[in-house]
Design a protein around this motif. Structure first.
Motif, mmCIF file in Angstrom:
data_model
loop_
_atom_site.group_PDB
_atom_site.id
_atom_site.type_symbol
_atom_site.label_atom_id
_atom_site.label_comp_id
_atom_site.label_asym_id
_atom_site.label_seq_id
_atom_site.Cartn_x
_atom_site.Cartn_y
_atom_site.Cartn_z
ATOM 1 N N TYR A 32 16.894 37.772 8.326
ATOM 2 C CA TYR A 32 16.303 37.793 9.657
ATOM 3 C C TYR A 32 14.838 38.196 9.533
ATOM 4 C CZ TYR A 32 21.201 38.037 11.020
ATOM 5 O OH TYR A 32 22.535 37.793 11.152
ATOM 6 N N LEU A 33 13.962 37.458 10.192
ATOM 7 C CA LEU A 33 12.552 37.813 10.241
ATOM 8 C C LEU A 33 12.327 38.616 11.513
ATOM 9 C CD1 LEU A 33 9.860 37.640 8.857
ATOM 10 C CD2 LEU A 33 9.462 35.473 9.998
ATOM 11 N N LEU A 34 12.052 39.908 11.334
ATOM 12 C CA LEU A 34 11.834 40.812 12.462
ATOM 13 C C LEU A 34 10.341 40.870 12.730
ATOM 14 C CD1 LEU A 34 14.263 43.647 11.304
ATOM 15 C CD2 LEU A 34 14.780 41.649 12.731
ATOM 16 N N SER A 35 9.933 40.590 13.934
ATOM 17 C CA SER A 35 8.516 40.403 14.255
ATOM 18 C C SER A 35 7.617 41.548 13.809
ATOM 19 C CB SER A 35 8.333 40.135 15.745
ATOM 20 O OG SER A 35 8.800 41.225 16.501
ATOM 21 N N GLN A 36 8.042 42.770 13.962
ATOM 22 C CA GLN A 36 7.201 43.915 13.605
ATOM 23 C C GLN A 36 7.590 44.573 12.293
ATOM 24 O OE1 GLN A 36 4.504 44.928 15.489
ATOM 25 N NE2 GLN A 36 4.933 43.085 16.651
ATOM 26 N N SER A 37 8.819 44.390 11.857
ATOM 27 C CA SER A 37 9.344 45.185 10.751
ATOM 28 C C SER A 37 9.383 44.481 9.406
ATOM 29 C CB SER A 37 10.751 45.665 11.089
ATOM 30 O OG SER A 37 10.717 46.400 12.295
ATOM 31 N N GLY A 38 9.448 43.165 9.378
ATOM 32 C CA GLY A 38 9.501 42.436 8.125
ATOM 33 C C GLY A 38 10.741 41.575 8.025
ATOM 34 N N GLU A 39 11.106 41.218 6.796
ATOM 35 C CA GLU A 39 12.274 40.368 6.571
ATOM 36 C C GLU A 39 13.459 41.211 6.132
ATOM 37 O OE1 GLU A 39 13.664 36.266 4.386
ATOM 38 O OE2 GLU A 39 11.720 37.105 3.879
ATOM 39 N N LEU A 40 14.502 41.182 6.930
ATOM 40 C CA LEU A 40 15.735 41.916 6.682
ATOM 41 C C LEU A 40 16.733 40.960 6.047
ATOM 42 C CD1 LEU A 40 17.527 44.456 7.120
ATOM 43 C CD2 LEU A 40 18.086 43.487 9.373
ATOM 44 N N LEU A 55 14.753 45.236 3.030
ATOM 45 C CA LEU A 55 13.710 44.971 4.009
ATOM 46 C C LEU A 55 12.408 44.824 3.248
ATOM 47 C CD1 LEU A 55 12.981 44.788 7.069
ATOM 48 C CD2 LEU A 55 12.453 47.226 6.950
ATOM 49 N N GLY A 56 11.683 43.740 3.507
ATOM 50 C CA GLY A 56 10.405 43.506 2.842
ATOM 51 C C GLY A 56 9.328 43.195 3.856
ATOM 52 N N ARG A 57 8.118 43.692 3.550
ATOM 53 C CA ARG A 57 6.981 43.427 4.436
ATOM 54 C C ARG A 57 5.699 43.452 3.624
ATOM 55 N NH1 ARG A 57 6.806 47.380 8.991
ATOM 56 N NH2 ARG A 57 5.777 48.725 7.513
ATOM 57 N N THR A 58 4.789 42.539 3.935
ATOM 58 C CA THR A 58 3.494 42.492 3.278
ATOM 59 C C THR A 58 2.652 43.671 3.741
ATOM 60 O OG1 THR A 58 3.612 40.092 3.235
ATOM 61 C CG2 THR A 58 1.464 41.064 2.857
ATOM 62 N N THR A 59 1.941 44.257 2.803
ATOM 63 C CA THR A 59 1.116 45.416 3.135
ATOM 64 C C THR A 59 -0.301 44.997 3.484
ATOM 65 O OG1 THR A 59 0.352 45.755 0.882
ATOM 66 C CG2 THR A 59 2.370 46.858 1.527
#
Length: 124
Positions: A32-40, A55-59
Motif C-alpha cells: 500500500y502506498l500511504l500518501s504521507q507515510s511511505g510504502e507499507l 515501511l519504506g520512505r525516501t528521505t
C-alpha cells in the motif's frame, strides 16, 4: 507464496478496519502506498507461516543524520514485542521492518505495528 490462513485472516481484518482493499500481488505480498507515510508492505515468508511487515520512505535533508538515526532504531522493541530491522536502499529510501510468526499476529497487533513503524519513520 501465499499467506497462511491465520495470517490472511488477520490481514483481511486489518484491511477491512483500515478501509483499504485486500488484494495480494502475484508474489503473494500486499503493498500500500500511504500518501504521507511511505510504502507499507506485508510479505509472506517461511511457507506463508510468517510475515514481514515493512515501511519504506525516501528521505530528504541530511543523509548522514538520517543514516545515524536509522541505525540507532534497530534492535528489540518491547512496544511491539519483536526486533526492528532497519536499512537503506541505493535510491535513499529508508526501510523499517519487523518479522512475526503466525501465532504472534492479530489485526490489533498489525495496527499497532503499522502505527509504530509510521511513528519511527516519521521521527527520522
Amino acid at each position: 507464496m501465499q499467506f497462511s490462513s491465520a495470517i490472511q485472516s488477520s490481514l483481511e481484518a486489518f484491511a477491512n478496519n483500515m478501509k483499504i482493499p485486500f488484494s495480494p500481488q502475484m508474489d503473494g505480498s500486499l503493498s500500500y502506498l500511504l500518501s504521507q507515510s511511505g510504502e507499507l508492505t506485508f510479505t509472506p515468508v517461511e511457507g506463508g507461516n510468517s510475515i514481514v511487515v515493512s515501511l519504506g520512505r525516501t528521505t530528504t535533508g541530511d543523509q548522514n543524520s538520517a543514516n545515524e538515526a536509522l541505525l540507532s532504531r534497530a534492535g528489540f522493541k518491547p512496544e511491539i514485542g519483536t526486533n526492528l530491522h532497519t536499512g537503506k536502499s541505493k535510491d535513499g529510501t529508508l526501510h523499517l521492518a519487523v518479522f512475526y510468526e503466525s501465532g504472534q499476529l492479530s489485526p490489533a497487533k498489525l495496527e499497532q505495528t503499522v502505527d509504530y513503524l509510521i511513528g519511527e519513520l516519521s521521527s527520522l
